[in-house]
Design an enzyme around this catalytic site. Structure first.
Site, PDB file in Angstrom:
ATOM      1  N   HIS A  51     -23.320  80.814  94.567  1.00 37.05           N
ATOM      2  CA  HIS A  51     -23.045  80.387  93.185  1.00 37.05           C
ATOM      3  C   HIS A  51     -24.104  80.897  92.229  1.00 37.05           C
ATOM      4  CE1 HIS A  51     -19.964  78.155  94.875  1.00 37.05           C
ATOM      5  NE2 HIS A  51     -20.639  77.087  95.227  1.00 37.05           N
ATOM      6  N   GLU A 104      -5.725 108.100  99.629  1.00 30.38           N
ATOM      7  CA  GLU A 104      -6.934 107.820 100.413  1.00 30.38           C
ATOM      8  C   GLU A 104      -6.779 108.220 101.872  1.00 30.38           C
ATOM      9  OE1 GLU A 104      -7.898 103.665  99.835  1.00 30.38           O
ATOM     10  OE2 GLU A 104      -5.803 103.064  99.931  1.00 30.38           O
ATOM     11  N   ASP A 152     -12.191 105.568 101.058  1.00 28.75           N
ATOM     12  CA  ASP A 152     -11.463 105.749 102.311  1.00 28.75           C
ATOM     13  C   ASP A 152     -11.158 107.215 102.578  1.00 28.75           C
ATOM     14  OD1 ASP A 152     -11.158 103.260 103.640  1.00 28.75           O
ATOM     15  OD2 ASP A 152      -9.909 102.581 101.972  1.00 28.75           O
ATOM     16  N   CYS A 163     -10.771 106.186  91.721  1.00 31.26           N
ATOM     17  CA  CYS A 163     -11.263 104.812  91.598  1.00 31.26           C
ATOM     18  C   CYS A 163     -12.231 104.443  92.724  1.00 31.26           C
ATOM     19  CB  CYS A 163     -10.104 103.816  91.556  1.00 31.26           C
ATOM     20  SG  CYS A 163      -9.136 103.793  93.071  1.00 31.26           S
TER      21      CYS A 163
HETATM   22  C1  PEP Z   1     -11.209 103.498  98.032  1.00 27.21           C
HETATM   23  O1  PEP Z   1     -10.865 103.501  99.216  1.00 27.21           O
HETATM   24  O2  PEP Z   1     -11.806 104.423  97.481  1.00 27.21           O
HETATM   25  C2  PEP Z   1     -10.938 102.312  97.178  1.00 27.21           C
HETATM   26  C3  PEP Z   1     -11.144 102.346  95.892  1.00 27.21           C
HETATM   27  O3  PEP Z   1     -10.476 101.201  97.768  1.00 27.21           O
HETATM   28  P1  PEP Z   1     -11.352 100.186  98.647  1.00 27.21           P
HETATM   29  O4  PEP Z   1     -12.802 100.533  98.420  1.00 27.21           O
HETATM   30  O5  PEP Z   1     -10.991  98.833  98.169  1.00 27.21           O
HETATM   31  O6  PEP Z   1     -10.886 100.483 100.033  1.00 27.21           O
HETATM   32 MG    MG Z   2      -9.446 102.098 100.041  1.00 28.64          MG
END
Ligand code: PEP
Ligand code: MG
Length: 585
Positions: free
Chosen positions: A209, A450, A474, A521
């Site tokens: 927390h 990915e 990934d 991302c």
């Molecule tokens: C990724 O695999 O790059 C991704 C953004 O997803 P996560 O990190 O949640 O697997």
């Molecule tokens: Mg991922």
């Protein structure tokens, strides 16, 4: 936690260097204010048999008073209180109302004739031990909730109310740094009226927390320091480094000077970056770049907006499902998604469907897959559990009435998974039609890139889907056969490997040709050291943690995109490693 005494200097206590976990970045320099810990000051005595009933009554009353106080706090939360506080206080009040806590503590009073305080701390230790052996890190940390509510009841029993000493500031204008064994949400609420430079605690981890609330207040925090509360005295001079987790107690004037300089430099850097919040993310040669935010909980959308994000590029919806025993209902999910969409006020919100499996599992799930990273995870799990998937899809469709939601499917490798997802969406629409529930019909559907197979054979995906988002975390793991969570092979986890970059480039080029947006991302999107390299690959959409957004924007505004594309393309043609230094102007 490690502790190093540095030297003994007259007039000051010895300088100590302690190491904890920095959970909110920033430097703080100030005087220690030690928070009271009733649990450490409990008196133990046995009561007479005839007083047992009265002692149980005293305990019962104290539990009720503590719970009432929390309820009152929930009802009177100020508008600017961190959003996390309300739910956290409610959980604490529910723990206090649990009849088992009263019953088992009374049993200790009845059977062993302990006074109420002794019985309560004993029961607290039993419960804390039960939590400490739990496998799930989140649940282990919830043992802290038990300790915190017991601390609250002990304070009621002792009649003491002051949390912090009234320090005599003397001539010092130094800000105060709160030093505590642990800080409960209720304590946080009481402390937030005053401005503190940092929070330092013996206990806690990144999801404690203290960490959650300090993060939302943007106050540097170091947790897991072990025994700082015992080692530091009120008024001691402290330096807290929220980046490295180092805490210096009574530092020498030289060390203090060094940290004051670092603090000033960091403040200048943040102030300079803050000016960029409303500046356009455009390269020197006029290429408009979209900078979006990755979030894990709905509350984080506020930070995304404050950082000037153009939208949410990745909402990891699985975090709504983790750390609980039951599944979130359709209505709960609808509320969570709708709240993000409303906060983002018209900007697109990309919500990834459940990406469970590998390192992210449901509580109580004891299935051991042969190889979790390659097993029934993400979209595979959703298609194998159509009810769970349908519930999420209905919630997403309903929430999209409030703004612009884009559905993102994780871990796609086959086209038939895309078709099955579309069918699942169509069937969720029919269910909503049948129940007369309104929803937006024109929702866009995209997929994470990915898995290398998808990146290599990208064409049908890019034609069929509305957008793509490259999950480099990934993609790197599967391309290089390196477990992203295994420290033994961490040095081989190489985002700059030419094979990885070729897959990214191939995906971006396919998107460009088909006129479909492609984002990145994964973590590299927020690493300002590789911003130029990504621009050189032709990337125009980045999604990252809100805190990284302005650093990346600064890089974008100083880069020449077309020149970078030429340099990166020629290195990739030769399958060479890209020299990042050669990409700077
Ligand atoms: C990724 O695999 O790059 C991704 C953004 O997803 P996560 O990190 O949640 O697997
Ligand atoms: Mg991922």
């Amino acid at each position: 936690m490690t502790t190093h005494p540095i030297s003994d200097r007259s007039g000051l206590g010895p300088m100590l260097c302690m190491q904890g976990q920095g959970v909110v970045k920033g430097y703080a320099i100030g005087r220690a204010a030690i928070m009271s810990a009733a649990a450490l000051e409990v008196v133990h005595y046995r009561i007479a048999p005839e007083d047992v009933e009265a002692e149980c009554g005293r305990l019962k009353k104290a539990l009720a008073t503590a719970s009432d106080e929390l309820q009152v706090m929930v009802g009177a939360l100020p508008d600017d209180a961190p959003r996390e506080l309300g739910p956290l206080l409610t959980v604490h009040s529910l723990l206090l109302d649990d009849p088992m806590l009263l019953q088992q503590t009374c049993d200790l009073i009845i059977e062993r004739h302990y006074n109420a305080e002794w019985a309560l701390t004993t029961q607290g230790q039993i419960l804390a031990e039960q939590f400490s052996v739990m496998e799930d890190e989140y649940l282990r940390e919830r043992g802290a909730d038990i300790r915190q509510v017991i601390e609250k009841v002990l304070r009621v029993l002792s009649g003491s109310t002051a949390l912090l000493p009234s320090l005599d500031a003397g001539d010092s204008n130094d800000p105060l740094i709160v030093v505590a064994r642990d800080i409960s949400p209720a304590d946080m609420l009481r402390l937030r009226g005053a401005r503190f430079a940092a929070f330092l605690t013996d206990l806690g981890g990144p999801t404690s927390h203290t960490a959650i609330v300090a993060r939302s207040m943007n106050v540097p925090a170091v947790v897991g320091l072990g025994h700082i509360r015992m080692l530091v005295r009120d008024g001691d001079m402290l330096v807290a480094d929220g980046f490295t987790g180092a805490v210096l107690v009574n530092p020498s004037p030289k060390v203090l000077r060094e940290y004051r300089q670092r603090q000033a430099a960091y403040a200048d850097e943040r102030a300079e970056l803050a000016l960029l919040r409303d500046a356009p993310a455009v390269t020197l040669d006029g290429i408009q770049i979209r900078l979006e935010a990755n979030i894990e909980l709905p509350e984080e959308a506020v930070a995304a907006l404050q950082a000037g994000a153009d939208g949410i590029g990745l909402f990891r919806s699985e975090f709504l499902f983790m750390g609980r025993r039951d599944l979130p209902t359709e209505d709960e999910q609808y509320e969570a998604y709708a709240s993000v969409v409303k906060t983002m006020a018209g900007r697109p919100v990309t919500i990834r469907t459940l990406d469970l499996g590998a390192d992210k599992t449901l509580d109580g799930d004891i299935t051991v897959a042969t190889n979790p990273a390659l097993g029934l995870r993400a979209i595979r799990y959703c298609l194998a559990n159509p009810e769970i998937f349908a519930t999420q899809l209905r919630a997403l469709l309903r929430a999209s009435l409030h703004g612009h939601i884009r559905i993102l499917i994780p871990m796609i490798s086959h086209m038939h998974e895309v078709h099955a997802t579309r069918q699942a969406i169509d069937s969720a629409c029919r269910e909503l039609d049948a129940s007369g529930m309104p929803y937006a019909r024109d929702i866009s559907l995209g997929a994470m890139v990915e898995i290398p197979a998808m990146a290599i054979a990208i064409e049908p995906f890019v034609e069929t889907l509305d957008f793509l988002s490259i999950g480099t975390n990934d993609l790197i793991q599967y391309t290089l056969a390196i477990d992203r969570g295994d420290s033994e092979v961490a040095d081989l986890y190489d985002p700059m490997h030419p094979a990885v970059l070729r897959l990214i480039a191939h995906t971006i080029n396919a998107g460009e040709r088909a006129g479909k947006p492609v984002a990145v991302c994964g973590e590299i999107a927020g690493d300002s050291r590789v911003t130029r390299m990504l621009l050189g690959l032709g990337l125009t959409e980045f999604s990252m943690h809100p805190q990284q957004l302005l650093d990346v924007k600064k890089e974008v505004r100083q880069a020449h995109s077309n020149a970078l594309r030429v340099k990166v393309a020629s290195a990739l043609n030769r399958a060479e490693r890209i020299d990042l230094a050669a990409l700077s102007n």
